[in-house]
Design an enzyme around this catalytic site. Structure first.
Site, PDB file in Angstrom:
ATOM      1  N   CYS A 102      -5.792  -4.932  -7.610  1.00  0.00           N
ATOM      2  CA  CYS A 102      -4.688  -5.807  -8.036  1.00  0.00           C
ATOM      3  C   CYS A 102      -5.112  -6.819  -9.089  1.00  0.00           C
ATOM      4  O   CYS A 102      -4.270  -7.400  -9.778  1.00  0.00           O
ATOM      5  CB  CYS A 102      -4.094  -6.540  -6.837  1.00  0.00           C
ATOM      6  N   HIS A 136      -0.450 -13.358  -8.491  1.00  0.00           N
ATOM      7  CA  HIS A 136      -0.217 -11.959  -8.108  1.00  0.00           C
ATOM      8  C   HIS A 136       0.897 -11.935  -7.061  1.00  0.00           C
ATOM      9  O   HIS A 136       0.866 -12.682  -6.082  1.00  0.00           O
ATOM     10  CB  HIS A 136      -1.527 -11.380  -7.559  1.00  0.00           C
ATOM     11  N   ASN A 144       4.694  -5.695  -3.676  1.00  0.00           N
ATOM     12  CA  ASN A 144       3.393  -5.827  -4.331  1.00  0.00           C
ATOM     13  C   ASN A 144       3.155  -4.611  -5.229  1.00  0.00           C
ATOM     14  O   ASN A 144       2.905  -3.518  -4.733  1.00  0.00           O
ATOM     15  CB  ASN A 144       2.317  -5.932  -3.243  1.00  0.00           C
TER      16      ASN A 144
HETATM   17  O1  UT7 Z   1      -2.873  -7.068  -2.924  1.00  0.00           O
HETATM   18  C1  UT7 Z   1      -3.372  -7.256  -1.630  1.00  0.00           C
HETATM   19  C2  UT7 Z   1      -2.445  -6.652  -0.638  1.00  0.00           C
HETATM   20  N1  UT7 Z   1      -2.496  -7.135   0.693  1.00  0.00           N
HETATM   21  C3  UT7 Z   1      -1.802  -8.176   1.160  1.00  0.00           C
HETATM   22  O2  UT7 Z   1      -1.170  -8.919   0.456  1.00  0.00           O
HETATM   23  C4  UT7 Z   1      -1.803  -8.368   2.645  1.00  0.00           C
HETATM   24  C5  UT7 Z   1      -2.129  -9.742   3.102  1.00  0.00           C
HETATM   25  N2  UT7 Z   1      -1.791  -9.864   4.495  1.00  0.00           N
HETATM   26  C6  UT7 Z   1      -0.565 -10.206   4.918  1.00  0.00           C
HETATM   27  O3  UT7 Z   1       0.289 -10.518   4.131  1.00  0.00           O
HETATM   28  C7  UT7 Z   1      -0.282 -10.219   6.389  1.00  0.00           C
HETATM   29  O4  UT7 Z   1      -1.497 -10.118   7.103  1.00  0.00           O
HETATM   30  C8  UT7 Z   1       0.701  -9.067   6.814  1.00  0.00           C
HETATM   31  C9  UT7 Z   1       2.082  -9.307   6.225  1.00  0.00           C
HETATM   32  C10 UT7 Z   1       0.183  -7.719   6.339  1.00  0.00           C
HETATM   33  C11 UT7 Z   1       0.818  -9.025   8.333  1.00  0.00           C
HETATM   34  O5  UT7 Z   1       1.236 -10.284   8.812  1.00  0.00           O
HETATM   35  P1  UT7 Z   1       0.484 -10.968  10.047  1.00  0.00           P
HETATM   36  O6  UT7 Z   1       1.178 -12.226  10.319  1.00  0.00           O
HETATM   37  O7  UT7 Z   1      -0.978 -11.027   9.681  1.00  0.00           O
HETATM   38  O8  UT7 Z   1       0.782  -9.939  11.211  1.00  0.00           O
HETATM   39  P2  UT7 Z   1      -0.236  -9.131  12.133  1.00  0.00           P
HETATM   40  O9  UT7 Z   1      -0.960  -8.101  11.344  1.00  0.00           O
HETATM   41  O10 UT7 Z   1      -1.028 -10.109  12.933  1.00  0.00           O
HETATM   42  O11 UT7 Z   1       0.782  -8.405  13.088  1.00  0.00           O
HETATM   43  C12 UT7 Z   1       1.632  -9.144  13.978  1.00  0.00           C
HETATM   44  C13 UT7 Z   1       2.470  -8.140  14.745  1.00  0.00           C
HETATM   45  C14 UT7 Z   1       1.650  -7.018  15.369  1.00  0.00           C
HETATM   46  O12 UT7 Z   1       2.232  -6.715  16.611  1.00  0.00           O
HETATM   47  P3  UT7 Z   1       1.613  -7.293  17.992  1.00  0.00           P
HETATM   48  O13 UT7 Z   1       0.201  -6.777  18.022  1.00  0.00           O
HETATM   49  O14 UT7 Z   1       1.689  -8.782  17.860  1.00  0.00           O
HETATM   50  O15 UT7 Z   1       2.504  -6.721  19.034  1.00  0.00           O
HETATM   51  C15 UT7 Z   1       1.857  -5.864  14.434  1.00  0.00           C
HETATM   52  O16 UT7 Z   1       1.714  -4.606  15.077  1.00  0.00           O
HETATM   53  O17 UT7 Z   1       3.401  -7.500  13.858  1.00  0.00           O
HETATM   54  C16 UT7 Z   1       3.283  -6.082  14.004  1.00  0.00           C
HETATM   55  N3  UT7 Z   1       3.627  -5.462  12.728  1.00  0.00           N
HETATM   56  C17 UT7 Z   1       4.888  -5.162  12.392  1.00  0.00           C
HETATM   57  N4  UT7 Z   1       6.052  -5.310  13.072  1.00  0.00           N
HETATM   58  C18 UT7 Z   1       7.166  -4.907  12.424  1.00  0.00           C
HETATM   59  C19 UT7 Z   1       2.795  -5.136  11.712  1.00  0.00           C
HETATM   60  N5  UT7 Z   1       3.527  -4.608  10.702  1.00  0.00           N
HETATM   61  C20 UT7 Z   1       4.819  -4.624  11.100  1.00  0.00           C
HETATM   62  C21 UT7 Z   1       6.020  -4.219  10.485  1.00  0.00           C
HETATM   63  N6  UT7 Z   1       7.168  -4.384  11.189  1.00  0.00           N
HETATM   64  N7  UT7 Z   1       6.080  -3.711   9.239  1.00  0.00           N
END
Ligand code: UT7
Length: 331
Positions: A116, A258, A288
């Protein structure tokens, strides 16, 4: 030493819109979750029958940037093409774009892969070649077809990405011009290679039937590691640029980070103490688009009149590697 300025911008996004509701029919997710965690409402998806692979999308954004710069395709002396997953492994995508644009001057063509951050890397390299007098007009493209390496069965990543292209023509500035690239900073932290990775499909691990069976031909990501490193590195690179150029955020008209995720954009802005009204955001429409996101957001803001000549801009990006970069310039 010469100075360089952005003389033209362009962008292209595929026609096909994929909304959060569309995704919730494919994986266990919801519009509410995606908006709350990312700010994304919809993204664009390439259609190969419409030539919406990297060089095909870049054709449109590059043509627009060259026209807006008041140049002809054959005035371009080098194409720097940032792309994470190119049209093909070789020849490079920049050469494919040269062909599409009808450039017959045999200009230099190179692909840059810094995920990116690639477009900021490309701009920094192009600026150096202009400053040292090697070239006068360089096309710097960021184009990504993330839909190819997105695992459409993995809800934790597939909701985040979109396809698109942004292009800029960087040209030697006139002697009396105040527009210039002030400074840039680039970095990579290889202690976190696994945090955002597509390990298969290259020379080290070619795709096999077993890999396909296990659906391991796609990217994987540790979202929280990426989040923490992104906000820390982007804000610290911006602070470095401001400090070593004796400027403060009061001197900056627009910050274009970004467009990964609204929470990353907002947290980076808060760490920098940047007023939200100075931050350019379009992640809600396109998600993104990796290295295409900054040049495409720049173009939108130039075309709608927010960004004007004489204003100071700050770009910041991060991505797999973990690469990061920032650039400070007068438009
Ligand atoms: O260019 C670089 C690209 N990468 C990025 O920009 C990613 C940077 N990271 C983030 O923006 C965040 O970490 C995410 C948006 C990817 C995830 O947010 P988070 O607050 O870190 O959530 P998490 O991974 O801790 O997941 C929380 C919950 C989990 O469920 P449990 O274990 O609490 O039951 C996940 O399984 O949300 C669940 N989850 C979803 N639920 C609904 C993960 N993805 C999804 C989804 N829809 N799409």
């Amino acid at each position: 030493m010469y100075q360089s300025k952005i003389t033209g911008t362009g962008k292209y996004h595929p026609e096909k819109v994929l909304t959060n509701d569309d995704l919730s029919k494919m994986v266990d997710t919801s519009d509410e979750w995606i908006i709350q965690r990312t700010g994304i409402k919809e993204r664009r998806q390439s259609d190969l029958t419409k030539d919406e692979f990297p060089s095909g999308m870049a054709y449109h954004s590059a043509k627009e940037a060259i026209e807006n710069a008041g140049l002809e395709p054959n005035d371009i002396e080098m194409i720097v093409f940032s792309v994470t997953l190119p049209d093909m492994l070789f020849p490079n995508t920049a050469s494919c774009l040269q062909d599409k644009l009808g450039i017959t001057n045999k200009c230099a063509c190179i692909d840059v892969n810094a995920a990116c951050t690639g477009w900021v890397y490309g701009m920094t390299m192009a600026n150096s070649l202009i400053q040292t007098g090697v070239y006068k007009n360089i096309l710097v493209v960021g184009t990504e077809m993330t839909s190819t390496f997105n695992n459409w069965e993995d809800r934790s990543t597939c909701v985040l990405f979109g396809d698109g292209s942004g292009s800029v023509v960087l040209s030697r500035a006139d002697d009396n011009d105040t527009a210039k690239i002030y400074d840039s900073v680039l970095s990579s932290d290889s202690s976190k290679l696994d945090a955002l990775i597509l390990p298969n499909g290259g020379s080290k691990s070619p795709v096999t039937a077993e890999i396909l069976e296990k659906r391991e031909q796609y990217m994987s990501m540790d979202g929280q590691v990426i989040f923490k490193n992104a906000v820390k590195t982007m804000s610290s690179h911006c602070a470095t640029l401001l400090k070593r150029n004796n400027l403060t955020l009061d001197d900056i008209d627009w910050f274009i980070p970004h467009q990964a995720n609204l929470r990353i954009i907002e947290t980076t802005g808060q760490l920098l103490k940047c007023p939200p009204e100075k931050v350019i955001v379009n992640v809600e429409k396109y998600a993104n688009t990796s290295s295409a996101s900054i040049p495409a957001a720049l173009h939108e803001a130039v075309i709608d009149g927010r960004i004007k000549r004489g204003q100071k801009l700050l770009f910041a990006a991060f991505g797999a590697g973990l690469t990061s970069g920032a650039m400070l310039l007068e438009f």
